[in-house]
Scaffold this motif. Sequence first.
Motif, PDB file in Angstrom:
ATOM      1  N   PRO A 140       0.808  -1.232   0.000  1.00  0.00           N
ATOM      2  CA  PRO A 140       0.000   0.000   0.000  1.00  0.00           C
ATOM      3  C   PRO A 140       0.836   1.274   0.000  1.00  0.00           C
ATOM      4  N   ILE A 141       1.944   1.274   0.750  1.00  0.00           N
ATOM      5  CA  ILE A 141       2.787   2.471   0.765  1.00  0.00           C
ATOM      6  C   ILE A 141       3.326   2.771  -0.627  1.00  0.00           C
ATOM      7  N   PHE A 142       3.757   1.731  -1.330  1.00  0.00           N
ATOM      8  CA  PHE A 142       4.281   1.932  -2.688  1.00  0.00           C
ATOM      9  C   PHE A 142       3.206   2.481  -3.616  1.00  0.00           C
ATOM     10  N   GLU A 143       1.988   1.945  -3.490  1.00  0.00           N
ATOM     11  CA  GLU A 143       0.883   2.420  -4.337  1.00  0.00           C
ATOM     12  C   GLU A 143       0.581   3.884  -4.061  1.00  0.00           C
ATOM     13  N   HIS A 144       0.483   4.256  -2.796  1.00  0.00           N
ATOM     14  CA  HIS A 144       0.183   5.642  -2.445  1.00  0.00           C
ATOM     15  C   HIS A 144       1.354   6.568  -2.790  1.00  0.00           C
ATOM     16  N   ALA A 145       2.586   6.082  -2.592  1.00  0.00           N
ATOM     17  CA  ALA A 145       3.758   6.896  -2.908  1.00  0.00           C
ATOM     18  C   ALA A 145       3.850   7.149  -4.410  1.00  0.00           C
ATOM     19  N   THR A 146       3.491   6.158  -5.215  1.00  0.00           N
ATOM     20  CA  THR A 146       3.502   6.338  -6.668  1.00  0.00           C
ATOM     21  C   THR A 146       2.529   7.423  -7.083  1.00  0.00           C
ATOM     22  N   GLN A 147       1.347   7.420  -6.477  1.00  0.00           N
ATOM     23  CA  GLN A 147       0.359   8.454  -6.781  1.00  0.00           C
ATOM     24  C   GLN A 147       0.870   9.840  -6.390  1.00  0.00           C
ATOM     25  N   THR A 148       1.431   9.951  -5.196  1.00  0.00           N
ATOM     26  CA  THR A 148       1.956  11.240  -4.743  1.00  0.00           C
ATOM     27  C   THR A 148       3.095  11.710  -5.636  1.00  0.00           C
ATOM     28  N   PHE A 149       3.967  10.798  -6.012  1.00  0.00           N
ATOM     29  CA  PHE A 149       5.096  11.150  -6.875  1.00  0.00           C
ATOM     30  C   PHE A 149       4.607  11.625  -8.241  1.00  0.00           C
ATOM     31  N   PHE A 150       3.578  10.966  -8.773  1.00  0.00           N
ATOM     32  CA  PHE A 150       3.033  11.364 -10.073  1.00  0.00           C
ATOM     33  C   PHE A 150       2.415  12.758 -10.017  1.00  0.00           C
ATOM     34  N   THR A 151       1.546  12.984  -9.039  1.00  0.00           N
ATOM     35  CA  THR A 151       0.897  14.292  -8.943  1.00  0.00           C
ATOM     36  C   THR A 151       1.923  15.399  -8.688  1.00  0.00           C
ATOM     37  N   THR A 152       2.941  15.090  -7.902  1.00  0.00           N
ATOM     38  CA  THR A 152       3.974  16.088  -7.616  1.00  0.00           C
ATOM     39  C   THR A 152       4.746  16.454  -8.870  1.00  0.00           C
ATOM     40  N   LEU A 153       5.155  15.459  -9.639  1.00  0.00           N
ATOM     41  CA  LEU A 153       5.935  15.733 -10.844  1.00  0.00           C
ATOM     42  C   LEU A 153       5.119  16.487 -11.891  1.00  0.00           C
ATOM     43  N   ILE A 192      -0.696  18.098   1.036  1.00  0.00           N
ATOM     44  CA  ILE A 192      -1.764  18.928   1.606  1.00  0.00           C
ATOM     45  C   ILE A 192      -3.096  18.598   0.953  1.00  0.00           C
ATOM     46  N   SER A 193      -3.108  18.535  -0.370  1.00  0.00           N
ATOM     47  CA  SER A 193      -4.349  18.245  -1.073  1.00  0.00           C
ATOM     48  C   SER A 193      -4.839  16.833  -0.785  1.00  0.00           C
ATOM     49  N   GLU A 194      -3.911  15.883  -0.701  1.00  0.00           N
ATOM     50  CA  GLU A 194      -4.308  14.487  -0.464  1.00  0.00           C
ATOM     51  C   GLU A 194      -4.896  14.287   0.922  1.00  0.00           C
ATOM     52  N   THR A 195      -4.453  15.075   1.887  1.00  0.00           N
ATOM     53  CA  THR A 195      -5.027  14.936   3.230  1.00  0.00           C
ATOM     54  C   THR A 195      -6.437  15.502   3.307  1.00  0.00           C
ATOM     55  N   VAL A 196      -6.783  16.389   2.378  1.00  0.00           N
ATOM     56  CA  VAL A 196      -8.085  17.053   2.422  1.00  0.00           C
ATOM     57  C   VAL A 196      -9.056  16.478   1.408  1.00  0.00           C
ATOM     58  N   ALA A 197      -8.577  16.221   0.200  1.00  0.00           N
ATOM     59  CA  ALA A 197      -9.499  15.920  -0.897  1.00  0.00           C
ATOM     60  C   ALA A 197      -8.977  14.835  -1.812  1.00  0.00           C
ATOM     61  N   SER A 198      -8.697  13.648  -1.251  1.00  0.00           N
ATOM     62  CA  SER A 198      -8.251  12.548  -2.100  1.00  0.00           C
ATOM     63  C   SER A 198      -8.527  11.236  -1.396  1.00  0.00           C
ATOM     64  N   ASN A 199      -8.577  10.176  -2.166  1.00  0.00           N
ATOM     65  CA  ASN A 199      -8.695   8.833  -1.611  1.00  0.00           C
ATOM     66  C   ASN A 199      -7.504   7.973  -2.011  1.00  0.00           C
ATOM     67  N   LEU A 200      -6.401   8.647  -2.379  1.00  0.00           N
ATOM     68  CA  LEU A 200      -5.183   7.949  -2.761  1.00  0.00           C
ATOM     69  C   LEU A 200      -4.010   8.905  -2.573  1.00  0.00           C
ATOM     70  N   GLY A 201      -2.848   8.356  -2.207  1.00  0.00           N
ATOM     71  CA  GLY A 201      -1.665   9.179  -1.991  1.00  0.00           C
ATOM     72  C   GLY A 201      -1.164   9.074  -0.561  1.00  0.00           C
ATOM     73  N   ILE A 202       0.068   9.498  -0.346  1.00  0.00           N
ATOM     74  CA  ILE A 202       0.661   9.411   0.986  1.00  0.00           C
ATOM     75  C   ILE A 202      -0.106  10.265   1.994  1.00  0.00           C
ATOM     76  N   GLY A 203      -0.579  11.426   1.573  1.00  0.00           N
ATOM     77  CA  GLY A 203      -1.357  12.263   2.479  1.00  0.00           C
ATOM     78  C   GLY A 203      -2.608  11.561   2.961  1.00  0.00           C
ATOM     79  N   TYR A 204      -3.325  10.903   2.034  1.00  0.00           N
ATOM     80  CA  TYR A 204      -4.522  10.141   2.410  1.00  0.00           C
ATOM     81  C   TYR A 204      -4.159   8.978   3.320  1.00  0.00           C
ATOM     82  N   LEU A 205      -3.057   8.300   3.021  1.00  0.00           N
ATOM     83  CA  LEU A 205      -2.614   7.176   3.848  1.00  0.00           C
ATOM     84  C   LEU A 205      -2.317   7.636   5.271  1.00  0.00           C
ATOM     85  N   MET A 206      -1.646   8.768   5.398  1.00  0.00           N
ATOM     86  CA  MET A 206      -1.313   9.275   6.731  1.00  0.00           C
ATOM     87  C   MET A 206      -2.559   9.679   7.508  1.00  0.00           C
ATOM     88  N   MET A 207      -3.519  10.301   6.829  1.00  0.00           N
ATOM     89  CA  MET A 207      -4.754  10.673   7.504  1.00  0.00           C
ATOM     90  C   MET A 207      -5.523   9.440   7.956  1.00  0.00           C
TER      91      MET A 207
END
Length: 258
Positions: free
Chosen positions: A54-67, A195-210
């Motif tokens: 799961p961490i790899f899946e969420h990290a991939t999403q965060t890395f993609f959106t960031t880039l 920041i966005s993933e903690t508020v308005a997402s269902n995927l990404g490291i921010g969502y995982l941490m929340m």
Amino acid sequence: MAIRQKTLMRLAPWAVTLFILIMWEGMCVSFAVPEFLMPAPSAVFKAGLATAGPIFEHATQTFFTTLVGFALAVVVGLVVGAVVGSSPLVYKALYPMLVGFNSIPKVAFVPVLVVWFGIGTVPAILTAFLISFFPVVVNVATGLATLEPELEDVLRSLGASRLDILRKVGLPRAMPYFFASLKVAITLAFVGSVISETVASNLGIGYLMMSASSSMNMPLVFAGLIVIGAMGVVMYELFAALERRLTGWAHRGAGAAL
């Protein structure tokens, strides 16, 4: 002596990191700190291994959106910075607006972006773009605005047009500023995505941490923090290496040799 100094410079970050981890582990064990307050590095490592998929899946999403957000910030920031820095009138007219825009906390834009685009990837990309856009604009504009007037006068006397000066002298001269801004912007882009993933997402490291914090799974929260930090360090070092390679002419002295 020079080789020894270079070796120490390369090993210093690893030594400091190892020292911090040992002190962190020792304090958690010595003071019996509850895991839900401050997990020890060993607990964080175990949580990371247990949820590596799961961490790899969420990290991939965060890395993609960031880039993607960062790439947009670089393209738009380079264009806007070139326009702002090449004209004193435009510089005076737009710079206060840019500063005011940058002063607004980017988390305040997330609810607006959710209304416009819904939850998910798009708000995360745009938040990463908004938060990393300003450093690129400011550094490119500063690099162009600090071009010596005497040099411009000489080039004009030789028949160079305004576009020639910008393309052949101004932009190359601004490259050290530009690459310096990339190192700052990429780390800010990760902040925007999370920041966005903690508020308005269902995927990404921010969502995982929340999700992990809602169940008091603090080792997983810290594992997410470490993953974000590691990705930021890797990207920072990548652009630092590009800076040294492509703008080595602007760095002199001992720092250029490192």
